[in-house]
Design a protein around this motif. Structure first.
Motif, PDB file in Angstrom:
ATOM      1  N   THR A   1       0.847  -1.189   0.000  1.00 22.68           N
ATOM      2  CA  THR A   1       0.000   0.000   0.000  1.00 22.68           C
ATOM      3  C   THR A   1       0.888   1.246   0.000  1.00 22.68           C
ATOM      4  OG1 THR A   1      -0.052   0.169   2.417  1.00 22.68           O
ATOM      5  CG2 THR A   1      -1.727  -1.228   1.358  1.00 22.68           C
ATOM      6  N   PHE A   2       0.264   2.391  -0.237  1.00 26.81           N
ATOM      7  CA  PHE A   2       1.019   3.643  -0.198  1.00 26.81           C
ATOM      8  C   PHE A   2       1.600   3.885   1.192  1.00 26.81           C
ATOM      9  CE2 PHE A   2       1.226   8.209   0.698  1.00 26.81           C
ATOM     10  CZ  PHE A   2       2.099   8.622  -0.285  1.00 26.81           C
ATOM     11  N   ASP A   3       0.827   3.605   2.233  1.00 26.53           N
ATOM     12  CA  ASP A   3       1.327   3.794   3.592  1.00 26.53           C
ATOM     13  C   ASP A   3       2.519   2.891   3.876  1.00 26.53           C
ATOM     14  OD1 ASP A   3      -0.548   5.736   4.104  1.00 26.53           O
ATOM     15  OD2 ASP A   3      -1.925   4.412   5.188  1.00 26.53           O
ATOM     16  N   GLU A   4       2.499   1.673   3.352  1.00 29.33           N
ATOM     17  CA  GLU A   4       3.642   0.772   3.522  1.00 29.33           C
ATOM     18  C   GLU A   4       4.866   1.313   2.784  1.00 29.33           C
ATOM     19  OE1 GLU A   4       1.603  -3.614   4.081  1.00 29.33           O
ATOM     20  OE2 GLU A   4       1.745  -2.768   2.063  1.00 29.33           O
ATOM     21  N   PHE A   5       4.649   1.898   1.639  1.00 24.61           N
ATOM     22  CA  PHE A   5       5.743   2.526   0.883  1.00 24.61           C
ATOM     23  C   PHE A   5       6.401   3.627   1.705  1.00 24.61           C
ATOM     24  CE2 PHE A   5       6.221   6.483  -1.750  1.00 24.61           C
ATOM     25  CZ  PHE A   5       7.493   6.225  -2.237  1.00 24.61           C
ATOM     26  N   VAL A   6       5.604   4.538   2.263  1.00 32.45           N
ATOM     27  CA  VAL A   6       6.154   5.647   3.048  1.00 32.45           C
ATOM     28  C   VAL A   6       6.867   5.121   4.289  1.00 32.45           C
ATOM     29  CG1 VAL A   6       5.586   7.698   4.391  1.00 32.45           C
ATOM     30  CG2 VAL A   6       4.463   7.306   2.187  1.00 32.45           C
ATOM     31  N   ASP A   7       6.273   4.144   4.958  1.00 30.79           N
ATOM     32  CA  ASP A   7       6.887   3.575   6.157  1.00 30.79           C
ATOM     33  C   ASP A   7       8.213   2.902   5.819  1.00 30.79           C
ATOM     34  OD1 ASP A   7       6.752   2.799   9.026  1.00 30.79           O
ATOM     35  OD2 ASP A   7       6.656   0.784   8.195  1.00 30.79           O
ATOM     36  N   THR A   8       8.251   2.189   4.708  1.00 29.06           N
ATOM     37  CA  THR A   8       9.490   1.531   4.283  1.00 29.06           C
ATOM     38  C   THR A   8      10.580   2.559   4.006  1.00 29.06           C
ATOM     39  OG1 THR A   8       8.324  -0.362   3.335  1.00 29.06           O
ATOM     40  CG2 THR A   8      10.546   0.060   2.523  1.00 29.06           C
TER      41      THR A   8
ATOM     42  N   PHE B   1       6.437  12.010  -2.636  1.00 27.58           N
ATOM     43  CA  PHE B   1       5.426  11.111  -2.077  1.00 27.58           C
ATOM     44  C   PHE B   1       4.042  11.455  -2.620  1.00 27.58           C
ATOM     45  CE2 PHE B   1       8.009  10.342   2.085  1.00 27.58           C
ATOM     46  CZ  PHE B   1       8.850   9.486   1.402  1.00 27.58           C
ATOM     47  N   ASP B   2       3.724  12.744  -2.669  1.00 36.19           N
ATOM     48  CA  ASP B   2       2.421  13.170  -3.181  1.00 36.19           C
ATOM     49  C   ASP B   2       2.252  12.753  -4.640  1.00 36.19           C
ATOM     50  OD1 ASP B   2       1.876  14.303  -0.730  1.00 36.19           O
ATOM     51  OD2 ASP B   2       2.387  16.353  -1.343  1.00 36.19           O
ATOM     52  N   ALA B   3       3.331  12.895  -5.431  1.00 33.11           N
ATOM     53  CA  ALA B   3       3.260  12.517  -6.843  1.00 33.11           C
ATOM     54  C   ALA B   3       3.075  11.011  -7.000  1.00 33.11           C
ATOM     55  CB  ALA B   3       4.521  12.976  -7.573  1.00 33.11           C
ATOM     56  N   VAL B   4       3.742  10.236  -6.140  1.00 30.59           N
ATOM     57  CA  VAL B   4       3.595   8.776  -6.175  1.00 30.59           C
ATOM     58  C   VAL B   4       2.164   8.389  -5.841  1.00 30.59           C
ATOM     59  CG1 VAL B   4       4.288   6.625  -5.041  1.00 30.59           C
ATOM     60  CG2 VAL B   4       6.023   8.319  -5.664  1.00 30.59           C
ATOM     61  N   ARG B   5       1.578   9.058  -4.843  1.00 31.11           N
ATOM     62  CA  ARG B   5       0.183   8.773  -4.480  1.00 31.11           C
ATOM     63  C   ARG B   5      -0.750   9.089  -5.650  1.00 31.11           C
ATOM     64  NH1 ARG B   5      -2.647   9.011   0.538  1.00 31.11           N
ATOM     65  NH2 ARG B   5      -0.953  10.135   1.565  1.00 31.11           N
ATOM     66  N   GLU B   6      -0.564  10.256  -6.243  1.00 30.19           N
ATOM     67  CA  GLU B   6      -1.436  10.676  -7.348  1.00 30.19           C
ATOM     68  C   GLU B   6      -1.303   9.755  -8.558  1.00 30.19           C
ATOM     69  OE1 GLU B   6      -0.530  14.731  -8.159  1.00 30.19           O
ATOM     70  OE2 GLU B   6      -1.147  15.455  -6.167  1.00 30.19           O
ATOM     71  N   ALA B   7      -0.119   9.214  -8.773  1.00 30.22           N
ATOM     72  CA  ALA B   7       0.094   8.339  -9.931  1.00 30.22           C
ATOM     73  C   ALA B   7      -0.467   6.937  -9.705  1.00 30.22           C
ATOM     74  CB  ALA B   7       1.588   8.238 -10.234  1.00 30.22           C
ATOM     75  N   GLY B   8      -0.840   6.627  -8.450  1.00 31.90           N
ATOM     76  CA  GLY B   8      -1.419   5.325  -8.157  1.00 31.90           C
ATOM     77  C   GLY B   8      -0.429   4.174  -8.266  1.00 31.90           C
ATOM     78  N   VAL B   9       0.855   4.475  -7.992  1.00 29.88           N
ATOM     79  CA  VAL B   9       1.868   3.421  -8.053  1.00 29.88           C
ATOM     80  C   VAL B   9       1.589   2.344  -7.018  1.00 29.88           C
ATOM     81  CG1 VAL B   9       4.340   2.926  -7.816  1.00 29.88           C
ATOM     82  CG2 VAL B   9       3.585   5.070  -8.908  1.00 29.88           C
ATOM     83  N   TYR B  10       1.084   2.759  -5.845  1.00 27.45           N
ATOM     84  CA  TYR B  10       0.784   1.821  -4.766  1.00 27.45           C
ATOM     85  C   TYR B  10      -0.705   1.867  -4.434  1.00 27.45           C
ATOM     86  CZ  TYR B  10       5.819   1.725  -4.294  1.00 27.45           C
ATOM     87  OH  TYR B  10       7.153   1.578  -4.554  1.00 27.45           O
ATOM     88  N   ARG B  11      -1.176   0.786  -3.888  1.00 21.52           N
ATOM     89  CA  ARG B  11      -2.572   0.724  -3.475  1.00 21.52           C
ATOM     90  C   ARG B  11      -2.860   1.721  -2.359  1.00 21.52           C
ATOM     91  NH1 ARG B  11      -3.953  -3.388  -0.684  1.00 21.52           N
ATOM     92  NH2 ARG B  11      -1.901  -4.303  -0.257  1.00 21.52           N
ATOM     93  N   ALA B  12      -4.075   2.245  -2.314  1.00 23.45           N
ATOM     94  CA  ALA B  12      -4.459   3.180  -1.267  1.00 23.45           C
ATOM     95  C   ALA B  12      -4.562   2.462   0.069  1.00 23.45           C
ATOM     96  CB  ALA B  12      -5.793   3.819  -1.624  1.00 23.45           C
TER      97      ALA B  12
END
Length: 229
Positions: free
Chosen positions: A83-90, A218-229
């Protein structure tokens, strides 16, 4: 046919087949050939890699230890789907461990090790300046040198379990054309200068603070939908 002459050069160490298979699968995960959430079929992997089932399963087990593959017994084996949150935490945790590695390793680097790391970071900075992709093998090599210099079995274990996942999750947005070359170059130059000067505190600080500088990315990665919400 002339008989080859022997030399005094040491022979290259023979690599285990499971390690060769691991490297190929790791590269395919990093570059997106194997996509997030993709199920792995032993027969297909055996045919693709041209090996028996045993080294494939051994490589998958190692990838699972590094949190690159999820295994649910009798149900599935698949590439992770963070998920996106897992990406940021990693990113946060991974950079914290990386900063500790630099703090420990930089004061212990030999001149040859320091020079090699500086060359690798120079090449990385040059690639970013040209808005080109970095050489992943270069960053892997740099961290191998740092681990050798740090001489910490605890850091080796930490990095073995977390470093590959950090590399994957930080690289996948690049494959989706979501990357800030200018910011990455500035960070790389800052890190290069600190290592060149033997300033462990500055090197560790550059890495430790990096996630806080990446909010726009991070915001751009979220907007691009690279990771699940």
């Amino acid at each position: 046919m002339p008989i080859p002459k022997t030399t005094d050069q040491p022979q290259a160490p023979r690599r285990l087949l499971r390690d060769v298979v691991y490297d190929k699968m790791f590269a395919a995960i990093i570059d997106g050939t194997l996509e997030f959430g993709e199920r792995l079929n032993d027969d297909q992997l055996v045919a693709w890699l041209g090996v028996s089932r045993t080294p494939v399963r051994e490589a998958i087990a190692k990838l699972a230890e590094q949190a690159l593959v999820d295994i649910e017994a009798n149900r599935y084996t698949r590439i992770v789907d963070p998920t996106f949150d897992e990406f940021v935490d990693t990113m946060d945790v991974g950079y914290a461990v990386w900063s500790l590695l630099l703090e420990r390793a930089v004061p212990k680097l030999s001149s040859a090790q320091r020079d090699e790391i500086v060359r690798l970071l120079d090449a990385r900075a040059d690639a970013f300046a040209a808005e080109q992709d970095e050489d992943v093998a270069g960053i892997v090599r740099m961290n191998a040198i740092l681990l050798e210099a740090a001489a910490s079995s605890s850091l080796v274990r930490l990095w073995a379990s977390g470093g590959p996942r950090l590399l994957l999750l930080s690289r996948r947005p690049v494959a989706n054309a979501v990357f800030d070359h200018a910011q990455a170059r500035a960070f790389t130059v800052e890190l290069r200068d600190a290592v060149r000067d033997g300033d462990a505190d500055a090197a560790a600080a550059a890495v430790r603070l990096q996630p806080s500088r990446l909010q726009g990315w991070f915001d751009a990665v979220r907007e691009a939908g690279v990771y699940r919400a």
